[in-house]
Design a protein around this motif. Structure first.
Motif, PDB file in Angstrom:
ATOM      1  N   ARG A 223     -44.212  11.363 -56.159  1.00  0.00           N
ATOM      2  CA  ARG A 223     -43.980  12.087 -54.897  1.00  0.00           C
ATOM      3  C   ARG A 223     -42.543  11.901 -54.434  1.00  0.00           C
ATOM      4  N   GLY A 224     -42.007  10.689 -54.617  1.00  0.00           N
ATOM      5  CA  GLY A 224     -40.613  10.435 -54.260  1.00  0.00           C
ATOM      6  C   GLY A 224     -39.662  11.304 -55.069  1.00  0.00           C
ATOM      7  N   LEU A 225     -39.911  11.416 -56.368  1.00  0.00           N
ATOM      8  CA  LEU A 225     -39.079  12.268 -57.211  1.00  0.00           C
ATOM      9  C   LEU A 225     -39.197  13.738 -56.794  1.00  0.00           C
ATOM     10  N   GLU A 226     -40.410  14.181 -56.501  1.00  0.00           N
ATOM     11  CA  GLU A 226     -40.632  15.561 -56.082  1.00  0.00           C
ATOM     12  C   GLU A 226     -39.951  15.873 -54.750  1.00  0.00           C
ATOM     13  N   SER A 227     -39.778  14.868 -53.899  1.00  0.00           N
ATOM     14  CA  SER A 227     -39.179  15.108 -52.587  1.00  0.00           C
ATOM     15  C   SER A 227     -37.723  15.577 -52.697  1.00  0.00           C
ATOM     16  N   PHE A 228     -37.060  15.276 -53.812  1.00  0.00           N
ATOM     17  CA  PHE A 228     -35.686  15.746 -54.002  1.00  0.00           C
ATOM     18  C   PHE A 228     -35.629  17.271 -54.089  1.00  0.00           C
ATOM     19  N   THR A 229     -36.697  17.893 -54.561  1.00  0.00           N
ATOM     20  CA  THR A 229     -36.757  19.341 -54.695  1.00  0.00           C
ATOM     21  C   THR A 229     -36.538  20.034 -53.355  1.00  0.00           C
ATOM     22  N   GLU A 230     -37.050  19.442 -52.291  1.00  0.00           N
ATOM     23  CA  GLU A 230     -36.964  20.050 -50.963  1.00  0.00           C
ATOM     24  C   GLU A 230     -35.561  20.014 -50.374  1.00  0.00           C
ATOM     25  N   VAL A 231     -34.732  19.058 -50.788  1.00  0.00           N
ATOM     26  CA  VAL A 231     -33.445  18.864 -50.126  1.00  0.00           C
ATOM     27  C   VAL A 231     -32.234  18.963 -51.056  1.00  0.00           C
ATOM     28  N   SER A 232     -32.458  19.255 -52.332  1.00  0.00           N
ATOM     29  CA  SER A 232     -31.327  19.293 -53.262  1.00  0.00           C
ATOM     30  C   SER A 232     -31.627  20.227 -54.428  1.00  0.00           C
TER      31      SER A 232
END
Length: 128
Positions: A98-107
């Protein structure tokens, strides 16, 4: 009455400690968490959350000046392969993913499962 005083003190202490921790940088938190850990000789040098084979690898300027970053794809995203060690519980694995996927939203960074690429992130837990 004594038990109530102990509980109140614990609540106050915990509250003060939590406020102090919020003001610390991530590097400081990592240092505090790992400062007393004893590493074995076969483990890499770990500073903050980055592992190095030796002290000379710590200079990021060498890397950025020679263009060793992951390239941007034609679609504008940067795909970074990763592998996660198998010693994590399913809950821990879910949190990491989930932490890795969260980068998709902001970068433009997109983490993808490693399929044999030369350069990749290896996510694993050693001492510390």
């Amino acid at each position: 009455m004594v038990l109530l005083k102990v509980i109140v003190l614990l609540v106050v202490f915990t509250s003060c400690w939590a406020e102090e921790e919020k003001e610390l940088s991530v590097s400081e938190l990592l240092w505090r968490a790992n400062k007393d850990v004893v590493h074995t000789e076969d483990e890499p040098l770990v500073i903050d959350d980055i592992a190095y084979d030796n002290e000379n690898e710590r200079n990021a300027d060498q890397c950025t000046s020679s263009g060793c970053m992951w390239p941007r794809s034609a679609d504008g995203n940067v795909y970074v392969p990763y592998v996660i060690a198998n010693h994590y519980t399913s809950r821990e694995l879910s949190i990491i993913e989930r932490g890795l996927e969260s980068f998709t939203e902001v970068s433009c960074i997109r983490f993808i499962k490693w399929t044999g690429q030369r350069d990749y992130l290896s996510i694993q837990s050693h001492n510390g």
